[in-house]
Design a protein around this motif. Structure first.
Motif, short mmCIF file in Angstrom:
data_model
loop_
_atom_site.label_atom_id
_atom_site.label_comp_id
_atom_site.label_asym_id
_atom_site.label_seq_id
_atom_site.Cartn_x
_atom_site.Cartn_y
_atom_site.Cartn_z
N ARG A 18 -2.76 16.19 -1.69
CA ARG A 18 -1.98 15.67 -0.55
C ARG A 18 -2.65 14.52 0.17
O ARG A 18 -2.03 13.90 1.04
CB ARG A 18 -1.69 16.79 0.45
CG ARG A 18 -0.70 17.79 -0.10
CD ARG A 18 -0.29 18.82 0.93
NE ARG A 18 0.19 20.00 0.24
CZ ARG A 18 0.01 21.23 0.66
NH1 ARG A 18 -0.65 21.47 1.78
NH2 ARG A 18 0.48 22.24 -0.04
N ASP A 19 -3.90 14.20 -0.16
CA ASP A 19 -4.58 13.09 0.51
C ASP A 19 -3.90 11.74 0.25
O ASP A 19 -4.10 10.80 1.00
CB ASP A 19 -6.05 13.01 0.07
CG ASP A 19 -6.20 12.87 -1.44
OD1 ASP A 19 -5.83 13.81 -2.16
OD2 ASP A 19 -6.70 11.81 -1.87
N VAL A 20 -3.06 11.67 -0.79
CA VAL A 20 -2.40 10.39 -1.08
C VAL A 20 -1.03 10.27 -0.39
O VAL A 20 -0.40 9.23 -0.46
CB VAL A 20 -2.23 10.15 -2.61
CG1 VAL A 20 -3.59 10.14 -3.30
CG2 VAL A 20 -1.30 11.17 -3.24
N LEU A 21 -0.61 11.34 0.27
CA LEU A 21 0.69 11.29 0.95
C LEU A 21 0.60 10.43 2.21
O LEU A 21 -0.46 10.32 2.82
CB LEU A 21 1.16 12.69 1.31
CG LEU A 21 1.47 13.61 0.13
CD1 LEU A 21 1.92 14.98 0.63
CD2 LEU A 21 2.51 13.00 -0.79
N VAL A 22 1.74 9.88 2.60
CA VAL A 22 1.80 9.05 3.80
C VAL A 22 1.53 9.89 5.03
O VAL A 22 2.02 11.01 5.13
CB VAL A 22 3.19 8.39 3.90
CG1 VAL A 22 3.35 7.67 5.24
CG2 VAL A 22 3.37 7.42 2.76
N THR A 78 -3.34 3.43 -2.42
CA THR A 78 -1.88 3.45 -2.26
C THR A 78 -1.44 4.80 -1.70
O THR A 78 -1.93 5.84 -2.13
CB THR A 78 -1.21 3.21 -3.63
OG1 THR A 78 -1.66 1.96 -4.15
CG2 THR A 78 0.31 3.19 -3.50
N LYS A 79 -0.52 4.78 -0.76
CA LYS A 79 0.05 6.01 -0.22
C LYS A 79 1.36 6.31 -0.94
O LYS A 79 2.06 5.41 -1.39
CB LYS A 79 0.29 5.88 1.29
CG LYS A 79 -1.00 5.87 2.09
CD LYS A 79 -1.75 7.17 1.93
CE LYS A 79 -3.02 7.22 2.76
NZ LYS A 79 -3.76 8.48 2.51
N VAL A 80 1.69 7.60 -1.03
CA VAL A 80 2.82 8.05 -1.84
C VAL A 80 3.83 8.81 -0.99
O VAL A 80 3.46 9.66 -0.18
CB VAL A 80 2.31 8.97 -2.98
CG1 VAL A 80 3.46 9.54 -3.79
CG2 VAL A 80 1.32 8.23 -3.87
N THR A 115 0.80 -1.23 0.00
CA THR A 115 0.00 0.00 0.00
C THR A 115 0.83 1.28 0.00
O THR A 115 0.32 2.34 0.29
CB THR A 115 -0.93 0.03 1.23
OG1 THR A 115 -0.12 -0.06 2.42
CG2 THR A 115 -1.93 -1.11 1.20
N MET A 116 2.12 1.18 -0.35
CA MET A 116 2.94 2.40 -0.36
C MET A 116 3.99 2.36 -1.47
O MET A 116 4.61 1.33 -1.70
CB MET A 116 3.63 2.60 0.99
CG MET A 116 4.38 3.92 1.06
SD MET A 116 4.81 4.46 2.73
CE MET A 116 5.58 3.04 3.43
N ALA A 137 -3.33 6.20 -7.24
CA ALA A 137 -3.13 6.00 -5.79
C ALA A 137 -4.47 6.05 -5.06
O ALA A 137 -4.74 5.23 -4.17
CB ALA A 137 -2.17 7.06 -5.24
N ARG A 138 -5.33 6.99 -5.44
CA ARG A 138 -6.65 7.09 -4.80
C ARG A 138 -7.49 5.85 -5.09
O ARG A 138 -8.14 5.32 -4.20
CB ARG A 138 -7.39 8.34 -5.32
CG ARG A 138 -6.84 9.63 -4.75
CD ARG A 138 -7.50 10.83 -5.38
NE ARG A 138 -7.03 12.07 -4.76
CZ ARG A 138 -7.04 13.24 -5.35
NH1 ARG A 138 -7.49 13.36 -6.60
NH2 ARG A 138 -6.60 14.31 -4.72
#
Length: 98
Positions: free
Chosen positions: A94-98, A74-76, A39-40, A69-70
């Motif tokens: 930024r919602d996809v950032l870790v 997946t987190k980025v 997931t990353m 990613a959304r």
């Protein structure tokens, strides 16, 4: 600024992946990543051919990555300076950032 009408493709093999743009079977732009786990991913490189400079192609690659990613949960982690600068500039992704 409107990105050129290109189809951005995605490939992933083993733990490496890329969002890329091809013309006549030649890769003209790509944003590559490494998968750290299920997931990353870490975005490690963005490259755009000088012939596409100023056309928003790098941003379009990032847009495709964010959408993917959304969709996949997946987190980025943006280690690539270009990707990091884009995330710093645009709070809406930024919602996809870790």
């Amino acid at each position: 600024m409107k990105a050129m009408e290109h189809t951005i493709k995605h490939q992933e093999h083993d733990a490496k992946g890329a969002f890329y743009l091809e013309k006549d079977s030649q890769r003209l732009a790509e944003m590559t990543y490494s998968r750290t786990n299920a997931t990353m991913v870490i975005v490690d490189h963005t490259e755009v051919d000088p012939s596409l400079s100023g056309q928003g192609v790098g941003r379009a690659l990032l847009g495709a990555l964010v959408q993917w990613a959304r969709t996949t949960g997946t987190k980025v982690v943006p280690l690539c300076p270009f990707a990091k600068a884009q995330f710093d500039r645009d709070a809406s992704i930024r919602d996809v950032l870790v």
